[in-house]
Design a protein around this motif. Structure first.
Motif, mmCIF file in Angstrom:
data_model
loop_
_atom_site.group_PDB
_atom_site.id
_atom_site.type_symbol
_atom_site.label_atom_id
_atom_site.label_comp_id
_atom_site.label_asym_id
_atom_site.label_seq_id
_atom_site.Cartn_x
_atom_site.Cartn_y
_atom_site.Cartn_z
ATOM 1 N N GLN A 9 0.845 -1.185 0.000
ATOM 2 C CA GLN A 9 0.000 0.000 0.000
ATOM 3 C C GLN A 9 0.882 1.238 0.000
ATOM 4 N N PRO A 10 0.499 2.250 -0.757
ATOM 5 C CA PRO A 10 1.326 3.463 -0.849
ATOM 6 C C PRO A 10 1.669 4.061 0.513
ATOM 7 N N LYS A 11 0.756 3.967 1.470
ATOM 8 C CA LYS A 11 1.026 4.557 2.787
ATOM 9 C C LYS A 11 2.112 3.803 3.550
ATOM 10 N N GLU A 53 -0.483 -7.606 10.142
ATOM 11 C CA GLU A 53 -0.901 -7.188 11.475
ATOM 12 C C GLU A 53 0.122 -6.222 12.082
ATOM 13 N N ALA A 54 1.397 -6.532 11.916
ATOM 14 C CA ALA A 54 2.453 -5.671 12.445
ATOM 15 C C ALA A 54 2.417 -4.291 11.783
ATOM 16 N N LEU A 55 2.229 -4.267 10.469
ATOM 17 C CA LEU A 55 2.168 -2.984 9.758
ATOM 18 C C LEU A 55 0.936 -2.179 10.171
ATOM 19 N N ALA A 56 -0.161 -2.871 10.434
ATOM 20 C CA ALA A 56 -1.367 -2.183 10.901
ATOM 21 C C ALA A 56 -1.115 -1.558 12.271
ATOM 22 N N GLN A 57 -0.387 -2.275 13.142
ATOM 23 C CA GLN A 57 -0.063 -1.735 14.458
ATOM 24 C C GLN A 57 0.866 -0.525 14.342
ATOM 25 N N VAL A 58 1.827 -0.603 13.446
ATOM 26 C CA VAL A 58 2.735 0.534 13.231
ATOM 27 C C VAL A 58 1.938 1.735 12.733
ATOM 28 N N LEU A 68 3.212 1.314 21.347
ATOM 29 C CA LEU A 68 3.897 0.050 21.134
ATOM 30 C C LEU A 68 4.884 -0.215 22.266
ATOM 31 N N GLN A 69 5.182 -1.487 22.485
ATOM 32 C CA GLN A 69 6.148 -1.864 23.503
ATOM 33 C C GLN A 69 7.550 -1.420 23.098
ATOM 34 N N THR A 70 8.352 -1.147 24.109
ATOM 35 C CA THR A 70 9.761 -0.882 23.839
ATOM 36 C C THR A 70 10.457 -2.227 23.660
ATOM 37 N N PHE A 71 11.689 -2.194 23.180
ATOM 38 C CA PHE A 71 12.462 -3.416 23.004
ATOM 39 C C PHE A 71 12.647 -4.111 24.355
ATOM 40 N N ASP A 72 12.944 -3.339 25.398
ATOM 41 C CA ASP A 72 13.143 -3.923 26.727
ATOM 42 C C ASP A 72 11.882 -4.599 27.239
#
Length: 78
Positions: A9-11, A53-58, A68-72
């Motif tokens: 998707q362009p976005k 799903e990951a891209l939708a969350q981003v 979103l969660q941090t890496f830690d």
């Protein structure tokens, strides 16, 4: 190794390009690639769904709708 992304998707293009740049990947846009009629395996389908799903969350995170969660935080869950 080559990775081909189709029907992006362009976005999401700028996000993917920025991610690729961060990971020092070479990006080459080629709109002439023909669609493959090869069917995806179950594992490949799961990967595609997880990635969507990951891209939708981003996308939601960029809109300020979710945090979103941090890496830690993620590592502590593991």
């Amino acid at each position: 190794m080559n990775l081909i992304l189709e029907n992006v998707q362009p976005k999401h293009i700028s996000l993917i390009q920025e991610l690729a740049k961060t990971l020092h990947f070479q990006v080459k846009e080629d709109n002439s690639i023909k669609k493959s009629k090869k069917k995806l395996s179950t594992q490949q389908k799961e990967f595609v769904e997880d990635l969507k799903e990951a891209l939708a969350q981003v996308d939601l995170h960029q809109q300020g709708k979710i945090e979103l969660q941090t890496f830690d935080e993620m590592m502590n869950e593991l």
